[in-house]
Design a protein around this motif. Structure first.
Motif, PDB file in Angstrom:
ATOM      1  N   LYS A  94       0.835  -1.202   0.000  1.00 53.37           N
ATOM      2  CA  LYS A  94       0.000   0.000   0.000  1.00 53.37           C
ATOM      3  C   LYS A  94       0.876   1.261   0.000  1.00 53.37           C
ATOM      4  O   LYS A  94       0.598   2.224  -0.711  1.00 53.37           O
ATOM      5  CB  LYS A  94      -0.918  -0.013   1.217  1.00 53.37           C
ATOM      6  CG  LYS A  94      -1.922   1.099   1.270  1.00 53.37           C
ATOM      7  CD  LYS A  94      -2.836   0.921   2.484  1.00 53.37           C
ATOM      8  CE  LYS A  94      -3.862   2.027   2.548  1.00 53.37           C
ATOM      9  NZ  LYS A  94      -4.757   1.892   3.703  1.00 53.37           N
ATOM     10  N   LEU A  95       1.939   1.246   0.788  1.00 51.96           N
ATOM     11  CA  LEU A  95       2.859   2.375   0.845  1.00 51.96           C
ATOM     12  C   LEU A  95       3.629   2.516  -0.472  1.00 51.96           C
ATOM     13  O   LEU A  95       3.786   3.617  -0.995  1.00 51.96           O
ATOM     14  CB  LEU A  95       3.835   2.209   2.008  1.00 51.96           C
ATOM     15  CG  LEU A  95       4.914   3.271   2.148  1.00 51.96           C
ATOM     16  CD1 LEU A  95       4.316   4.654   2.344  1.00 51.96           C
ATOM     17  CD2 LEU A  95       5.838   2.925   3.293  1.00 51.96           C
ATOM     18  N   GLU A 152       4.583   5.516  -5.526  1.00 52.30           N
ATOM     19  CA  GLU A 152       4.583   5.492  -6.999  1.00 52.30           C
ATOM     20  C   GLU A 152       3.600   6.506  -7.565  1.00 52.30           C
ATOM     21  O   GLU A 152       3.902   7.202  -8.536  1.00 52.30           O
ATOM     22  CB  GLU A 152       4.255   4.086  -7.502  1.00 52.30           C
ATOM     23  CG  GLU A 152       5.376   3.092  -7.267  1.00 52.30           C
ATOM     24  CD  GLU A 152       4.966   1.651  -7.556  1.00 52.30           C
ATOM     25  OE1 GLU A 152       3.832   1.418  -8.060  1.00 52.30           O
ATOM     26  OE2 GLU A 152       5.774   0.755  -7.269  1.00 52.30           O
ATOM     27  N   GLN A 153       2.422   6.614  -6.947  1.00 53.92           N
ATOM     28  CA  GLN A 153       1.422   7.591  -7.397  1.00 53.92           C
ATOM     29  C   GLN A 153       1.968   9.013  -7.262  1.00 53.92           C
ATOM     30  O   GLN A 153       1.821   9.834  -8.177  1.00 53.92           O
ATOM     31  CB  GLN A 153       0.139   7.462  -6.571  1.00 53.92           C
ATOM     32  CG  GLN A 153      -0.658   6.219  -6.826  1.00 53.92           C
ATOM     33  CD  GLN A 153      -1.775   6.035  -5.810  1.00 53.92           C
ATOM     34  OE1 GLN A 153      -1.797   6.677  -4.748  1.00 53.92           O
ATOM     35  NE2 GLN A 153      -2.703   5.134  -6.121  1.00 53.92           N
ATOM     36  N   LEU A 154       2.585   9.291  -6.122  1.00 54.79           N
ATOM     37  CA  LEU A 154       3.117  10.633  -5.896  1.00 54.79           C
ATOM     38  C   LEU A 154       4.266  10.952  -6.850  1.00 54.79           C
ATOM     39  O   LEU A 154       4.352  12.072  -7.366  1.00 54.79           O
ATOM     40  CB  LEU A 154       3.572  10.785  -4.434  1.00 54.79           C
ATOM     41  CG  LEU A 154       2.456  10.754  -3.395  1.00 54.79           C
ATOM     42  CD1 LEU A 154       3.034  10.707  -1.983  1.00 54.79           C
ATOM     43  CD2 LEU A 154       1.521  11.948  -3.557  1.00 54.79           C
ATOM     44  N   VAL A 155       5.121   9.983  -7.100  1.00 51.06           N
ATOM     45  CA  VAL A 155       6.233  10.201  -8.041  1.00 51.06           C
ATOM     46  C   VAL A 155       5.686  10.477  -9.437  1.00 51.06           C
ATOM     47  O   VAL A 155       6.159  11.378 -10.136  1.00 51.06           O
ATOM     48  CB  VAL A 155       7.201   8.996  -8.030  1.00 51.06           C
ATOM     49  CG1 VAL A 155       8.186   9.067  -9.184  1.00 51.06           C
ATOM     50  CG2 VAL A 155       7.951   8.921  -6.699  1.00 51.06           C
ATOM     51  N   LEU A 168       5.568  13.206   0.026  1.00 52.56           N
ATOM     52  CA  LEU A 168       6.590  12.477  -0.719  1.00 52.56           C
ATOM     53  C   LEU A 168       7.965  12.660  -0.088  1.00 52.56           C
ATOM     54  O   LEU A 168       8.737  11.706   0.029  1.00 52.56           O
ATOM     55  CB  LEU A 168       6.607  12.927  -2.187  1.00 52.56           C
ATOM     56  CG  LEU A 168       7.561  12.195  -3.119  1.00 52.56           C
ATOM     57  CD1 LEU A 168       7.274  10.696  -3.160  1.00 52.56           C
ATOM     58  CD2 LEU A 168       7.465  12.793  -4.524  1.00 52.56           C
ATOM     59  N   GLU A 169       8.259  13.858   0.340  1.00 52.46           N
ATOM     60  CA  GLU A 169       9.544  14.127   0.990  1.00 52.46           C
ATOM     61  C   GLU A 169       9.688  13.296   2.267  1.00 52.46           C
ATOM     62  O   GLU A 169      10.766  12.776   2.553  1.00 52.46           O
ATOM     63  CB  GLU A 169       9.685  15.617   1.300  1.00 52.46           C
ATOM     64  CG  GLU A 169      11.029  15.998   1.827  1.00 52.46           C
ATOM     65  CD  GLU A 169      12.175  15.743   0.868  1.00 52.46           C
ATOM     66  OE1 GLU A 169      13.300  15.467   1.358  1.00 52.46           O
ATOM     67  OE2 GLU A 169      11.986  15.805  -0.362  1.00 52.46           O
ATOM     68  N   LYS A 170       8.606  13.151   3.027  1.00 49.36           N
ATOM     69  CA  LYS A 170       8.650  12.322   4.235  1.00 49.36           C
ATOM     70  C   LYS A 170       8.972  10.870   3.883  1.00 49.36           C
ATOM     71  O   LYS A 170       9.753  10.222   4.582  1.00 49.36           O
ATOM     72  CB  LYS A 170       7.327  12.389   4.999  1.00 49.36           C
ATOM     73  CG  LYS A 170       7.091  13.704   5.696  1.00 49.36           C
ATOM     74  CD  LYS A 170       5.927  13.658   6.659  1.00 49.36           C
ATOM     75  CE  LYS A 170       4.643  13.235   6.004  1.00 49.36           C
ATOM     76  NZ  LYS A 170       3.477  13.295   6.899  1.00 49.36           N
ATOM     77  N   TYR A 171       8.386  10.374   2.799  1.00 47.72           N
ATOM     78  CA  TYR A 171       8.674   9.004   2.376  1.00 47.72           C
ATOM     79  C   TYR A 171      10.145   8.853   1.986  1.00 47.72           C
ATOM     80  O   TYR A 171      10.789   7.855   2.296  1.00 47.72           O
ATOM     81  CB  TYR A 171       7.784   8.580   1.207  1.00 47.72           C
ATOM     82  CG  TYR A 171       6.321   8.438   1.570  1.00 47.72           C
ATOM     83  CD1 TYR A 171       5.921   7.799   2.740  1.00 47.72           C
ATOM     84  CD2 TYR A 171       5.337   8.944   0.738  1.00 47.72           C
ATOM     85  CE1 TYR A 171       4.579   7.671   3.072  1.00 47.72           C
ATOM     86  CE2 TYR A 171       3.986   8.819   1.060  1.00 47.72           C
ATOM     87  CZ  TYR A 171       3.613   8.177   2.221  1.00 47.72           C
ATOM     88  OH  TYR A 171       2.287   8.043   2.543  1.00 47.72           O
ATOM     89  N   PHE A 172      10.704   9.855   1.322  1.00 50.68           N
ATOM     90  CA  PHE A 172      12.116   9.794   0.924  1.00 50.68           C
ATOM     91  C   PHE A 172      13.033   9.815   2.148  1.00 50.68           C
ATOM     92  O   PHE A 172      14.042   9.102   2.183  1.00 50.68           O
ATOM     93  CB  PHE A 172      12.465  10.934  -0.024  1.00 50.68           C
ATOM     94  CG  PHE A 172      11.904  10.786  -1.410  1.00 50.68           C
ATOM     95  CD1 PHE A 172      11.664   9.547  -1.973  1.00 50.68           C
ATOM     96  CD2 PHE A 172      11.610  11.909  -2.157  1.00 50.68           C
ATOM     97  CE1 PHE A 172      11.149   9.407  -3.259  1.00 50.68           C
ATOM     98  CE2 PHE A 172      11.099  11.794  -3.449  1.00 50.68           C
ATOM     99  CZ  PHE A 172      10.869  10.536  -3.991  1.00 50.68           C
TER     100      PHE A 172
END
Length: 84
Positions: free
Chosen positions: A32-33, A38-41, A57-61
């Motif tokens: 799910k994550l 991928e959607q945000l990218v 997205l920055e938090k995920y990175f």
């Protein structure tokens, strides 16, 4: 006097890795994550990313960077002390 910069991510990654290196090496982000990232990218590539989504997205990175640091440290610990 030159101040020494402390890499808070490396320090925390070392801490996490030392808790259970073998278990940490098995961690992967849930599907799910992965799908959300991928959607945000894709939205970013198309220029459709909102400011809120950009922050998300920055938090995920940042999280991915921390996990990679911790896994690198865990791999080092495991290779120094192989399980018998």
């Amino acid at each position: 006097m030159v101040a020494t910069q402390i890499d808070m991510f490396q320090d925390f990654a070392d801490f996490i890795a030392a808790l259970s290196p073998e278990k940490l090496l098995t961690y992967y982000a849930p599907p799910k994550l992965q799908t959300r990232v991928e959607q945000l990218v894709d939205r970013k590539k198309n220029g459709n990313l909102t400011a809120e989504e950009s922050f998300e997205l920055e938090k995920y990175f940042v999280f991915e960077h921390l996990v990679r640091l911790a896994k690198t440290r865990a791999l080092s610990l495991v290779s120094k002390n192989p399980v018998k």
